[in-house]
Design a protein around this motif. Structure first.
Motif, PDB file in Angstrom:
ATOM      1  N   GLY A 151      -0.564  -4.337   2.192  1.00  0.00           N
ATOM      2  CA  GLY A 151      -1.859  -5.176   1.900  1.00  0.00           C
ATOM      3  C   GLY A 151      -3.061  -4.081   1.874  1.00  0.00           C
ATOM      4  O   GLY A 151      -4.319  -4.607   1.581  1.00  0.00           O
ATOM      5  N   VAL A 152      -2.843  -2.884   1.489  1.00  0.00           N
ATOM      6  CA  VAL A 152      -4.102  -2.020   1.460  1.00  0.00           C
ATOM      7  C   VAL A 152      -4.557  -1.960   0.136  1.00  0.00           C
ATOM      8  O   VAL A 152      -5.602  -1.739  -0.437  1.00  0.00           O
ATOM      9  N   VAL A 153      -3.646  -2.102  -0.920  1.00  0.00           N
ATOM     10  CA  VAL A 153      -3.930  -1.780  -2.424  1.00  0.00           C
ATOM     11  C   VAL A 153      -3.611  -3.285  -3.147  1.00  0.00           C
ATOM     12  O   VAL A 153      -2.309  -3.535  -2.900  1.00  0.00           O
ATOM     13  N   SER A 154      -4.277  -3.583  -4.085  1.00  0.00           N
ATOM     14  CA  SER A 154      -3.751  -4.656  -4.864  1.00  0.00           C
ATOM     15  C   SER A 154      -3.864  -4.261  -6.365  1.00  0.00           C
ATOM     16  O   SER A 154      -4.792  -3.465  -6.529  1.00  0.00           O
ATOM     17  N   VAL A 155      -3.023  -4.797  -7.264  1.00  0.00           N
ATOM     18  CA  VAL A 155      -3.000  -4.476  -8.712  1.00  0.00           C
ATOM     19  C   VAL A 155      -3.396  -5.629  -9.562  1.00  0.00           C
ATOM     20  O   VAL A 155      -2.977  -6.596  -9.234  1.00  0.00           O
ATOM     21  N   ASP A 156      -4.543  -5.421 -10.406  1.00  0.00           N
ATOM     22  CA  ASP A 156      -4.891  -6.535 -11.252  1.00  0.00           C
ATOM     23  C   ASP A 156      -3.956  -6.583 -12.143  1.00  0.00           C
ATOM     24  O   ASP A 156      -3.515  -5.648 -13.027  1.00  0.00           O
ATOM     25  N   VAL A 157      -3.462  -7.842 -12.390  1.00  0.00           N
ATOM     26  CA  VAL A 157      -2.354  -8.213 -13.384  1.00  0.00           C
ATOM     27  C   VAL A 157      -2.698  -7.855 -14.650  1.00  0.00           C
ATOM     28  O   VAL A 157      -1.716  -7.519 -15.563  1.00  0.00           O
ATOM     29  N   ASP A 158      -3.914  -8.230 -15.141  1.00  0.00           N
ATOM     30  CA  ASP A 158      -4.312  -8.233 -16.470  1.00  0.00           C
ATOM     31  C   ASP A 158      -4.754  -6.804 -16.891  1.00  0.00           C
ATOM     32  O   ASP A 158      -4.308  -6.168 -17.946  1.00  0.00           O
ATOM     33  N   SER A 159      -5.401  -5.917 -16.060  1.00  0.00           N
ATOM     34  CA  SER A 159      -5.898  -4.488 -16.597  1.00  0.00           C
ATOM     35  C   SER A 159      -4.853  -3.509 -16.009  1.00  0.00           C
ATOM     36  O   SER A 159      -4.808  -2.361 -16.446  1.00  0.00           O
ATOM     37  N   GLY A 160      -3.992  -4.089 -14.933  1.00  0.00           N
ATOM     38  CA  GLY A 160      -3.443  -2.956 -14.300  1.00  0.00           C
ATOM     39  C   GLY A 160      -3.795  -1.811 -13.362  1.00  0.00           C
ATOM     40  O   GLY A 160      -3.314  -0.804 -12.614  1.00  0.00           O
ATOM     41  N   GLN A 161      -5.325  -2.316 -13.076  1.00  0.00           N
ATOM     42  CA  GLN A 161      -6.070  -1.341 -12.487  1.00  0.00           C
ATOM     43  C   GLN A 161      -5.811  -1.475 -10.722  1.00  0.00           C
ATOM     44  O   GLN A 161      -5.381  -2.590 -10.416  1.00  0.00           O
ATOM     45  N   LEU A 162      -5.883  -0.519 -10.063  1.00  0.00           N
ATOM     46  CA  LEU A 162      -5.650  -0.499  -8.593  1.00  0.00           C
ATOM     47  C   LEU A 162      -6.799  -0.812  -7.896  1.00  0.00           C
ATOM     48  O   LEU A 162      -7.641  -0.024  -7.791  1.00  0.00           O
ATOM     49  N   HIS A 163      -6.866  -1.671  -6.835  1.00  0.00           N
ATOM     50  CA  HIS A 163      -8.042  -1.755  -5.992  1.00  0.00           C
ATOM     51  C   HIS A 163      -7.642  -1.619  -4.558  1.00  0.00           C
ATOM     52  O   HIS A 163      -6.795  -2.080  -4.262  1.00  0.00           O
ATOM     53  N   LEU A 164      -8.703  -0.766  -3.830  1.00  0.00           N
ATOM     54  CA  LEU A 164      -8.502  -0.802  -2.364  1.00  0.00           C
ATOM     55  C   LEU A 164      -8.812  -1.703  -1.725  1.00  0.00           C
ATOM     56  O   LEU A 164     -10.216  -2.153  -1.742  1.00  0.00           O
ATOM     57  N   LYS A 165      -8.310  -2.618  -0.983  1.00  0.00           N
ATOM     58  CA  LYS A 165      -8.771  -3.763  -0.298  1.00  0.00           C
ATOM     59  C   LYS A 165      -9.065  -3.322   1.156  1.00  0.00           C
ATOM     60  O   LYS A 165      -9.914  -4.324   1.796  1.00  0.00           O
ATOM     61  N   GLN A 166      -8.521  -2.502   1.799  1.00  0.00           N
ATOM     62  CA  GLN A 166      -8.785  -2.064   3.233  1.00  0.00           C
ATOM     63  C   GLN A 166      -9.121  -0.661   3.311  1.00  0.00           C
ATOM     64  O   GLN A 166      -8.481   0.072   2.393  1.00  0.00           O
ATOM     65  N   ARG A 167      -9.920  -0.189   4.116  1.00  0.00           N
ATOM     66  CA  ARG A 167     -10.251   1.161   4.182  1.00  0.00           C
ATOM     67  C   ARG A 167      -9.250   2.057   5.276  1.00  0.00           C
ATOM     68  O   ARG A 167      -9.722   2.955   5.658  1.00  0.00           O
ATOM     69  N   ALA A 168      -8.453   1.283   5.665  1.00  0.00           N
ATOM     70  CA  ALA A 168      -7.441   2.044   6.681  1.00  0.00           C
ATOM     71  C   ALA A 168      -5.863   1.414   6.385  1.00  0.00           C
ATOM     72  O   ALA A 168      -5.675   0.512   5.837  1.00  0.00           O
ATOM     73  N   TYR A 169      -4.808   2.540   6.442  1.00  0.00           N
ATOM     74  CA  TYR A 169      -3.568   2.188   6.510  1.00  0.00           C
ATOM     75  C   TYR A 169      -3.198   2.018   7.739  1.00  0.00           C
ATOM     76  O   TYR A 169      -3.151   2.781   8.681  1.00  0.00           O
ATOM     77  N   VAL A 170      -2.490   0.652   8.033  1.00  0.00           N
ATOM     78  CA  VAL A 170      -1.822   0.369   9.351  1.00  0.00           C
ATOM     79  C   VAL A 170      -0.421  -0.227   8.881  1.00  0.00           C
ATOM     80  O   VAL A 170      -0.335  -0.913   8.323  1.00  0.00           O
ATOM     81  N   PRO A 171       0.800   0.824   9.246  1.00  0.00           N
ATOM     82  CA  PRO A 171       2.129   0.083   9.016  1.00  0.00           C
ATOM     83  C   PRO A 171       2.248  -1.103   9.792  1.00  0.00           C
ATOM     84  O   PRO A 171       1.676  -1.295  10.843  1.00  0.00           O
ATOM     85  N   THR A 172       3.497  -1.555   9.671  1.00  0.00           N
ATOM     86  CA  THR A 172       3.712  -2.886  10.429  1.00  0.00           C
ATOM     87  C   THR A 172       5.189  -2.625  10.940  1.00  0.00           C
ATOM     88  O   THR A 172       5.916  -2.022  10.342  1.00  0.00           O
ATOM     89  N   GLY A 173       5.315  -3.450  12.088  1.00  0.00           N
ATOM     90  CA  GLY A 173       6.613  -3.577  12.639  1.00  0.00           C
ATOM     91  C   GLY A 173       6.987  -2.263  13.284  1.00  0.00           C
ATOM     92  O   GLY A 173       6.208  -1.414  13.597  1.00  0.00           O
ATOM     93  N   ASP A 174       8.294  -1.939  13.791  1.00  0.00           N
ATOM     94  CA  ASP A 174       8.654  -0.739  14.620  1.00  0.00           C
ATOM     95  C   ASP A 174       9.184   0.089  13.615  1.00  0.00           C
ATOM     96  O   ASP A 174      10.249   0.888  13.794  1.00  0.00           O
TER      97      ASP A 174
END
Length: 281
Positions: A151-174
């Motif tokens: 959930g750190v990056v999202s993709v605009d379905v129309d333009s294909g541009q990538l947007h940074l949604k969070q300023r930190a990368y935190v993996p999940t689970g073990d």
């Protein structure tokens, strides 16, 4: 052996080891494996952290300090010589985190207002260029898939541009990445506490170490508190990152000279308060 109930260090160690034992059992690590790792840590600490600086530490001295046999010390030392996970710093998690940090701080990937820009996948100033600059040998597609997954990056379905949604990368689970973060965070906390325990004896300044704790909080405010703590902690980390990040050699492009690993960790905790039969905490 000293009674653990009357030894403050033993009591502290048990509190540390109890949740660690739960994590190890959940991941199928038996006691024998854990015991071998503890021996290895003892040997490395004896050989590296307790040298008098005048002569090379010997297996005999390490054996005396650790209580292990010289044969066991030699075995662990040979393993350490060929495999040292403590110093491994080029993990998937670190590379993904560096990509996010570069996106935040590198002016080549910022918008005119100084915020992380929306990026196309390929081309000059693109996400692929960002990945090649900051992630080493990971492919842009693999990095994008991972950042989308958490959930750190999202993709605009129309333009294909990538947007940074969070300023930190935190993996999940073990996952392998989350387990590495576990090792780093706990190691950093223990190292800070160890430094503070002996800093006055060595004429050093203590490192910042604070905890906010209450034991009588009613459950009906926990959801609001959890959200408030996360929101304000994230804001503080982003403020500190905006100052410290540009000084990092990897972000600024500086080469040569000495480097220091530094940072601030914030973590949230909650657990039910155990009561005895009389109802007292």
């Amino acid at each position: 052996m000293t009674d653990a109930k009357s030894n403050p260090l033993h009591q502290a160690l048990f509190r540390i080891l109890r949740p660690m034992a739960r994590l190890l059992l959940r991941n199928g690590v038996p006691f024998g494996e854990f015991s071998e790792l503890v021996k290895r840590a003892y040997v490395e600490a004896a050989l590296e952290d307790f040298s008098d600086g005048r002569r090379k530490p010997t297996d005999s001295r390490a054996a005396v300090m650790t209580g292990l046999t010289r044969k066991e010390v030699r075995k662990q030392r040979e393993i350490l010589a060929g495999e040292n996970p403590v110093r491994e710093t080029t993990s998937h998690a670190n590379r993904a985190s560096r990509v996010v940090s570069g996106w935040v701080h590198d002016t080549g990937f910022q918008a005119s207002n100084g915020e992380p820009a929306a990026l196309v996948f390929e081309g000059p100033g693109s996400f692929s260029e960002l990945v090649r600059k900051y992630s080493g040998d990971m492919t842009p597609r693999a990095v994008l898939d991972e950042l989308q997954r958490v959930g750190v990056v999202s993709v605009d379905v129309d333009s294909g541009q990538l947007h940074l949604k969070q300023r930190a990368y935190v993996p999940t689970g073990d996952s392998e990445e989350m387990l590495q973060i576990f090792g780093e965070d706990v190691s950093d906390l223990v190292a800070t506490i160890d430094h503070n325990l002996v800093s006055s004896e060595h004429g050093q300044q203590p490192l910042f170490q604070r905890t906010l704790t209450y034991n009588g909080v009613p459950p009906d405010v926990i959801n609001e508190w959890r959200e408030r703590a996360a929101r304000q902690s994230q804001a503080l980390l982003e403020e500190l990152d905006s100052w410290l990040g540009p000084h990092d050699r990897g972000v600024s492009g500086q080469e040569g000279g000495e480097s220091v690993r530094t940072g601030v960790s914030i973590f949230y905790f909650e657990e039910p308060v155990q009561t005895n039969k009389s109802g007292d905490e």
